[in-house]
Scaffold this motif. Structure first.
Motif, short mmCIF file in Angstrom:
data_model
loop_
_atom_site.label_atom_id
_atom_site.label_comp_id
_atom_site.label_asym_id
_atom_site.label_seq_id
_atom_site.Cartn_x
_atom_site.Cartn_y
_atom_site.Cartn_z
N VAL A 20 1.34 -1.11 0.37
CA VAL A 20 -0.20 -0.03 -0.19
C VAL A 20 0.68 1.49 -0.23
CG1 VAL A 20 -1.52 0.98 1.14
CG2 VAL A 20 -1.76 -0.83 1.41
N VAL A 21 0.43 1.97 -1.08
CA VAL A 21 1.56 3.58 -0.72
C VAL A 21 0.43 4.75 -0.53
CG1 VAL A 21 2.71 4.77 -2.54
CG2 VAL A 21 2.95 2.31 -2.62
N LEU A 22 0.92 5.78 -0.31
CA LEU A 22 0.20 6.97 0.39
C LEU A 22 1.07 8.01 -0.70
CD1 LEU A 22 -1.49 8.63 1.75
CD2 LEU A 22 0.79 9.70 3.17
N ALA A 23 -0.31 8.28 -1.68
CA ALA A 23 -0.05 9.00 -2.49
C ALA A 23 0.59 10.26 -1.98
CB ALA A 23 -1.44 8.97 -4.11
N PRO A 24 1.30 11.32 -2.94
CA PRO A 24 1.31 12.45 -2.66
C PRO A 24 0.17 13.20 -2.99
CG PRO A 24 2.94 11.16 -3.98
CD PRO A 24 2.17 10.55 -4.00
N MET A 25 0.16 14.25 -2.17
CA MET A 25 -0.61 15.40 -2.45
C MET A 25 -0.32 16.46 -1.72
SD MET A 25 -4.61 12.60 -0.93
CE MET A 25 -3.48 11.40 0.22
N ALA A 26 -0.37 17.32 -2.60
CA ALA A 26 -0.09 18.76 -1.87
C ALA A 26 -1.17 19.33 -0.56
CB ALA A 26 -0.21 19.87 -3.38
N GLY A 27 0.14 19.67 0.56
CA GLY A 27 -0.63 20.48 1.18
C GLY A 27 -1.15 19.54 1.85
N GLY A 236 -4.68 7.89 -2.20
CA GLY A 236 -4.94 9.31 -2.62
C GLY A 236 -5.93 9.66 -1.80
N ARG A 237 -7.30 10.64 -2.06
CA ARG A 237 -8.13 11.07 -1.51
C ARG A 237 -9.27 9.83 -0.77
NH1 ARG A 237 -11.80 12.47 -6.10
NH2 ARG A 237 -10.69 9.97 -7.28
N GLY A 385 5.09 21.56 -4.66
CA GLY A 385 3.88 21.41 -3.08
C GLY A 385 2.84 21.57 -4.64
N GLY A 386 2.80 21.63 -4.98
CA GLY A 386 1.30 22.03 -6.08
C GLY A 386 1.36 21.25 -7.86
#
Length: 386
Positions: A20-27, A236-237, A385-386
């Motif tokens: 399981v990988v946590l997706a990069p999410m800006a902020g 991600g979300r 970051g965006g």
């Protein structure tokens, strides 16, 4: 039929379980949020996307973003770049200064400020440039044995699909794995993710393939790997306001039936923990005297996600989304009905941003010349970051 439960995910010298990988999410996926999620279950937790140029130029904000917490292993960093030479320089910096144990390359971002420069989800269309970037990163990381992976989308739109070709090129360049979000850039975050495309990519590649898109519950992850044969999932979300999803994912991949349905009291404890971790991170070891306030301000965006579906009055919701201190947060959390059961009607429902499909903003002439390996003028982003 594919095996519904894959084995551990191998990325170079690193073994990841559950896969399981946590997706990069800006902020979102800063040190504090990653720690909160890691406390729930195992996996690979990726920091926010940083740009290669900002890293090489030692932008202070970017250097802060690539910091990792104690015991955070493997340290996973996602880079966005569009210039092979700058990408190689950034990877050499990561390797030489021991900044991370794993590098992921972003070719999936659909936001206009990225695609209008030919980056993110637009870039694989220029297949030679894509191969140059990935190859430069893999070669720069190789001496230290740092694995490089690629995250991408299906393509620009349904008429300009690139994912199989790009996956094969990334494999030829020596990546350790490829992750596919089953949407095009034009879809953004709308509609339904195409899990069939993930299965198609899995059939085409020998390296591990990770599936991303519409994993709202742990059982969605099991369904995805059963449907596609994927070697793991990227989330991600689905974890926004629900860091305990990683506990559910660990149980699911271990074959255990337990799933978390926290009541509002348990959610309040998690909210307080999240805000405290953010305050500590922003305090930066005492170097920022406004750390607690900065952490609480950052926490505000998470309030609606945590409270989704719970019967909490609008005034209290509004007050929680304006907190400035942990003491204020404690007072407001104390007004919640802690016995309120988890709103099961929200299970399986989308979280975070949802939007409509739209035309992808691209550089002039981008689609007309697939074979160009030239770096678009002014394409490198100077901030992260965006």
């Amino acid at each position: 039929m594919p095996n519904p439960v894959p084995g551990p995910l191998t990325l170079g010298p690193h073994t990841v379980w559950p896969p399981v990988v946590l997706a990069p999410m800006a902020g979102i996926t800063n040190v504090a949020f990653r720690q909160l999620c890691r406390e729930q279950g195992g996996g690979l937790y990726v920091c926010e996307m940083v740009t290669t140029r900002a890293l090489v130029e030692r932008n202070p904000k970017t250097l802060r973003m690539v910091a990792f917490g104690d015991g955070e292993r493997p340290r996973s960093l996602q880079l966005y770049g569009i210039d092979p030479e700058v990408t190689a320089a950034a990877v050499r910096m990561v390797v030489e200064e021991d900044l991370a144990d794993h590098i992921d390359l972003n070719f999936g971002c659909p936001v206009p400020k990225v695609t209008r420069k030919g980056g993110g989800a637009a870039l694989p269309w220029r297949h030679r440039l894509f191969a140059r970037i990935v190859g430069s990163a893999v070669r720069a990381a190789a001496p230290a044995g740092v694995p490089v992976t690629v995250k991408m989308r299906k393509g620009i739109d349904d008429d300009h699909l690139t994912y199989v070709e790009a996956g094969l090129a990334a494999q030829d360049a020596g990546v350790a794995a490829v992750a596919l979000h089953g949407r095009t850039a034009a879809q953004r975050y709308s509609g339904t993710a195409d899990w069939d495309a993930i299965g198609t990519l899995k059939q085409a590649l020998d390296v591990p393939v990770l599936g991303n898109g519409d994993i709202w519950e742990a059982d969605d992850a099991l369904r995805m790997v059963a449907h596609t044969g994927a070697d793991g999932v990227v989330v991600g979300r689905g974890c926004l306001g629900r860091p305990w999803l990683f506990a559910d994912l660990a149980a699911a991949f271990d074959g255990r039936p337990q799933r978390r349905l926290p009541d509002l009291g348990e959610v309040a404890v998690t909210m307080r923990r999240h805000a405290e971790l953010l305050a500590d991170w922003y305090a930066d070891g005492g170097r920022n005297p406004n750390g607690e306030r900065d952490g609480c301000v950052d926490f505000r965006k998470h309030v609606a996600w945590y409270l989704k579906g719970f019967p909490v009055g609008s005034e209290l919701r509004r007050a929680l989304a304006m907190v400035n201190s942990l003491a204020e947060l404690d007072d407001l959390l104390g007004k919640l009905d802690t016995a309120e059961p988890f709103p099961v009607q929200t299970l399986g429902q989308p979280r975070g941003r949802t939007n409509s499909p739209g035309k992808v903003v691209l550089p002039d002439g981008w689609l007309a010349d697939r074979d160009s390996a030239e770096v678009p003028t002014g394409a490198e982003l100077a901030d992260s970051g965006g």
